[in-house]
Scaffold this motif. Structure first.
Motif, PDB file in Angstrom:
ATOM      1  N   ASP A 161      16.887  -8.733  -3.999  1.00 20.41           N
ATOM      2  CA  ASP A 161      16.194  -8.530  -2.731  1.00 20.41           C
ATOM      3  C   ASP A 161      15.040  -7.554  -2.903  1.00 20.41           C
ATOM      4  O   ASP A 161      13.926  -7.806  -2.442  1.00 20.41           O
ATOM      5  N   ALA A 162      15.302  -6.432  -3.549  1.00 22.82           N
ATOM      6  CA  ALA A 162      14.269  -5.412  -3.754  1.00 22.82           C
ATOM      7  C   ALA A 162      13.133  -5.956  -4.609  1.00 22.82           C
ATOM      8  O   ALA A 162      11.957  -5.733  -4.311  1.00 22.82           O
ATOM      9  N   GLU A 163      13.460  -6.685  -5.655  1.00 22.41           N
ATOM     10  CA  GLU A 163      12.433  -7.260  -6.524  1.00 22.41           C
ATOM     11  C   GLU A 163      11.606  -8.298  -5.774  1.00 22.41           C
ATOM     12  O   GLU A 163      10.387  -8.365  -5.926  1.00 22.41           O
ATOM     13  N   GLY A 164      12.271  -9.103  -4.940  1.00 17.39           N
ATOM     14  CA  GLY A 164      11.568 -10.116  -4.156  1.00 17.39           C
ATOM     15  C   GLY A 164      10.602  -9.490  -3.163  1.00 17.39           C
ATOM     16  O   GLY A 164       9.460  -9.935  -3.016  1.00 17.39           O
ATOM     17  N   ILE A 165      11.052  -8.452  -2.460  1.00 20.90           N
ATOM     18  CA  ILE A 165      10.196  -7.753  -1.504  1.00 20.90           C
ATOM     19  C   ILE A 165       9.006  -7.131  -2.224  1.00 20.90           C
ATOM     20  O   ILE A 165       7.860  -7.262  -1.784  1.00 20.90           O
ATOM     21  N   THR A 166       9.278  -6.477  -3.338  1.00 25.92           N
ATOM     22  CA  THR A 166       8.214  -5.838  -4.115  1.00 25.92           C
ATOM     23  C   THR A 166       7.177  -6.870  -4.549  1.00 25.92           C
ATOM     24  O   THR A 166       5.970  -6.637  -4.424  1.00 25.92           O
ATOM     25  N   ALA A 167       7.633  -8.012  -5.025  1.00 27.13           N
ATOM     26  CA  ALA A 167       6.715  -9.067  -5.471  1.00 27.13           C
ATOM     27  C   ALA A 167       5.885  -9.604  -4.306  1.00 27.13           C
ATOM     28  O   ALA A 167       4.669  -9.821  -4.447  1.00 27.13           O
ATOM     29  N   ARG A 168       6.518  -9.827  -3.157  1.00 26.86           N
ATOM     30  CA  ARG A 168       5.799 -10.348  -1.993  1.00 26.86           C
ATOM     31  C   ARG A 168       4.748  -9.350  -1.500  1.00 26.86           C
ATOM     32  O   ARG A 168       3.629  -9.736  -1.174  1.00 26.86           O
ATOM     33  N   LEU A 169       5.100  -8.073  -1.450  1.00 24.35           N
ATOM     34  CA  LEU A 169       4.146  -7.060  -1.001  1.00 24.35           C
ATOM     35  C   LEU A 169       2.983  -6.929  -1.977  1.00 24.35           C
ATOM     36  O   LEU A 169       1.825  -6.796  -1.576  1.00 24.35           O
ATOM     37  N   THR A 170       3.281  -6.999  -3.281  1.00 21.52           N
ATOM     38  CA  THR A 170       2.237  -6.941  -4.307  1.00 21.52           C
ATOM     39  C   THR A 170       1.294  -8.129  -4.168  1.00 21.52           C
ATOM     40  O   THR A 170       0.065  -7.968  -4.262  1.00 21.52           O
ATOM     41  N   ALA A 171       1.846  -9.312  -3.915  1.00 23.66           N
ATOM     42  CA  ALA A 171       1.023 -10.511  -3.750  1.00 23.66           C
ATOM     43  C   ALA A 171       0.081 -10.395  -2.552  1.00 23.66           C
ATOM     44  O   ALA A 171      -0.984 -11.029  -2.527  1.00 23.66           O
ATOM     45  N   LEU A 172       0.452  -9.575  -1.573  1.00 20.65           N
ATOM     46  CA  LEU A 172      -0.388  -9.364  -0.395  1.00 20.65           C
ATOM     47  C   LEU A 172      -1.449  -8.288  -0.623  1.00 20.65           C
ATOM     48  O   LEU A 172      -2.224  -7.967   0.272  1.00 20.65           O
TER      49      LEU A 172
END
Length: 93
Positions: A8-19
């Protein structure tokens, strides 16, 4: 730390980075905290996507003040919380 929480943490981090945001992850005894500064220049569509990225975790929010601007945050439990500490989206304090 549970695998689901790490994912979950890795997914959130990746999504925020992509933004275009720069997330920070801090480990605590029973949870991980992901934080990212949200600049005024971030388009409203990307702001909505950032909120969607954190909306499905244990706790999330947006802190705003005149000194530091806006900080989006999310907390992901790494252990099963005590019965009195179970919250989901829409049940934030």
């Amino acid at each position: 730390m549970s695998t689901a929480s790490s994912a979950d943490a890795e997914g959130i981090t990746a999504r925020l980075t992509a933004l275009g945001l720069t997330p920070r992850v801090t480990a605590h005894a029973h949870h991980l905290v992901i934080e990212a500064e949200v600049p005024d220049s971030l388009p409203s569509e990307k702001r909505r996507e950032a909120l969607k990225a954190v909306a499905e975790v244990d706790r999330f929010g947006l802190l705003a003040n005149s000194l530091n601007g806006r900080t989006l945050w999310a907390a992901v439990h790494t252990e099963t919380p005590a019965t009195g500490d179970v919250r989901g989206p829409g049940n934030q304090r």
